[in-house]
Design an enzyme around this catalytic site. Sequence first.
Site, PDB file in Angstrom:
ATOM      1  N   HIS A  62       0.823  -1.199   0.000  1.00 22.76           N
ATOM      2  CA  HIS A  62       0.000   0.000   0.000  1.00 22.76           C
ATOM      3  C   HIS A  62       0.864   1.258   0.000  1.00 22.76           C
ATOM      4  CE1 HIS A  62      -3.031  -2.783   2.232  1.00 22.76           C
ATOM      5  NE2 HIS A  62      -3.129  -2.915   0.923  1.00 22.76           N
ATOM      6  N   LYS A  72       4.383   6.066   7.996  1.00 23.21           N
ATOM      7  CA  LYS A  72       3.849   5.119   8.975  1.00 23.21           C
ATOM      8  C   LYS A  72       4.926   4.698   9.962  1.00 23.21           C
ATOM      9  CE  LYS A  72       0.610   3.113   5.609  1.00 23.21           C
ATOM     10  NZ  LYS A  72       0.252   1.902   4.832  1.00 23.21           N
ATOM     11  N   TYR A 132      -0.356   0.888  13.754  1.00 25.50           N
ATOM     12  CA  TYR A 132       0.267   1.860  12.861  1.00 25.50           C
ATOM     13  C   TYR A 132      -0.021   3.270  13.378  1.00 25.50           C
ATOM     14  CZ  TYR A 132      -1.399  -1.809   9.489  1.00 25.50           C
ATOM     15  OH  TYR A 132      -1.767  -2.964   8.853  1.00 25.50           O
ATOM     16  N   ASP A 168      -6.275  -6.333  -2.664  1.00 26.81           N
ATOM     17  CA  ASP A 168      -4.860  -6.571  -2.919  1.00 26.81           C
ATOM     18  C   ASP A 168      -4.661  -7.572  -4.057  1.00 26.81           C
ATOM     19  OD1 ASP A 168      -4.172  -4.805  -0.936  1.00 26.81           O
ATOM     20  OD2 ASP A 168      -3.833  -6.338   0.585  1.00 26.81           O
TER      21      ASP A 168
END
Length: 215
Positions: A62, A72, A132, A168
């Site tokens: 991603h 992140k 995250y 995905d």
Amino acid sequence: MKVRSLSIEGAYEVTPVQHRDGRGSFLEWYRFDALAAAVGHPLDLAQANLSTSARGVVRGIHFADVPPGQAKYVTCVAGAVLDVVVDIRVGSPTYGTWEAVPLDDADRRAVYVAEGLGHGFCALTENATVAYLCSSTYRPGHEHGIHPLDPELGIAWPAARPDLSTKDATAPTLAQARAAGLLPRYDACSTYVGERRRNSDGIRPRQPIDPRHYP
């Protein structure tokens, strides 16, 4: 806390100091000043995510449009995952390469992923739980993915049959994403991060917290 640069510019491995006794353990799993000293600017905390995954689940790859992108700070709070950073920045010296860092609830390492880099992970245990910290909120239409099994990337996922989401599994390959103009450019990412650094206050790490102050 030890912050180590990975082979991909903008990616860092963070290893905390753990204090253990008969009651359990204590650690600082995130220090904004220590990370800022390494990265060159603070992480703007805009959103915090938590995911749980069954063994063999692969999430990613991603990334988000730059600017502002989405940096992140990732750690595994339960179980274990193999965390993967991919350089998808067109024009980068390491374009198309990836690096993996094991994250688990024993060593408590974390990974920092700068704006413009691709990110994903594979769950190595049942109920692997990943937290995250993100520099920007989710923006529909500005978040993208690359197929994690793309042969051009050749990521060595530690799963016999990787379990992918529909999103995905239908994501474009790296070449398809580049042809569609979806990938961030290295120069744009460098300019954006450079501006962040110039606008920062040159933060230096403070003294770590003494765990004896906590009951």
